[in-house]
Design a protein around this motif. Structure first.
Motif: not given
Length: 100
Positions: A73-80
Motif C-alpha cells: 500500500l506504500g504507507r510509511g515504512v518506519k512504524p511497521f
C-alpha cells in the motif's frame, strides 16, 4: 531507488510505468503478507513452549503487516519496520528467558 531499478535490463528501458510499479508493489507486498501469515500459523501449530510459539507468530504477523502496509500500500515504512524489529528482538528475549 525505485522498483524500476530492480527490473533494470529485463525488458525495454528497465523503467516501469507508475501502474506497473503499483502492480509490482501489490504482488510483492501481498505475497510477503500471505507467506508470513502461513508462517505464523505454522509456528503456532509446532511443538514447543507456548511463549516461544506466540513470540514467533507475532514476528510473522509483524512481517505480514510490513509487507501489506509498507510495501503493497506504500504507507510509511518506519512504524511497521519498528514493529517487526521489536518482535524479532522479542523472539530472542523470549528464547533466552523461557528456553525452548
Amino acid at each position: 531507488m525505485d522498483l524500476g531499478d530492480l527490473f533494470d535490463g529485463i525488458g525495454g528501458s528497465g523503467q516501469l510505468s507508475p501502474r506497473g510499479q503499483r502492480i509490482a508493489r501489490i504482488l510483492f507486498g501481498g505475497g510477503l503478507a500471505v507467506l508470513s501469515l502461513f508462517g505464523a500459523v505454522y509456528v503456532l501449530l509446532e511443538d514447543g513452549g507456548l511463549p516461544l510459539r506466540i513470540a514467533g507468530a507475532t514476528m510473522f504477523v509483524a512481517l505480514a503487516a510490513f509487507g501489506l502496509f509498507a510495501i503493497a500500500l506504500g504507507r510509511g515504512v518506519k512504524p511497521f519496520g519498528c514493529f517487526f524489529l521489536l518482535s524479532f528482538a522479542g523472539l530472542f528475549v523470549v528464547r533466552i528467558v523461557f528456553g525452548a
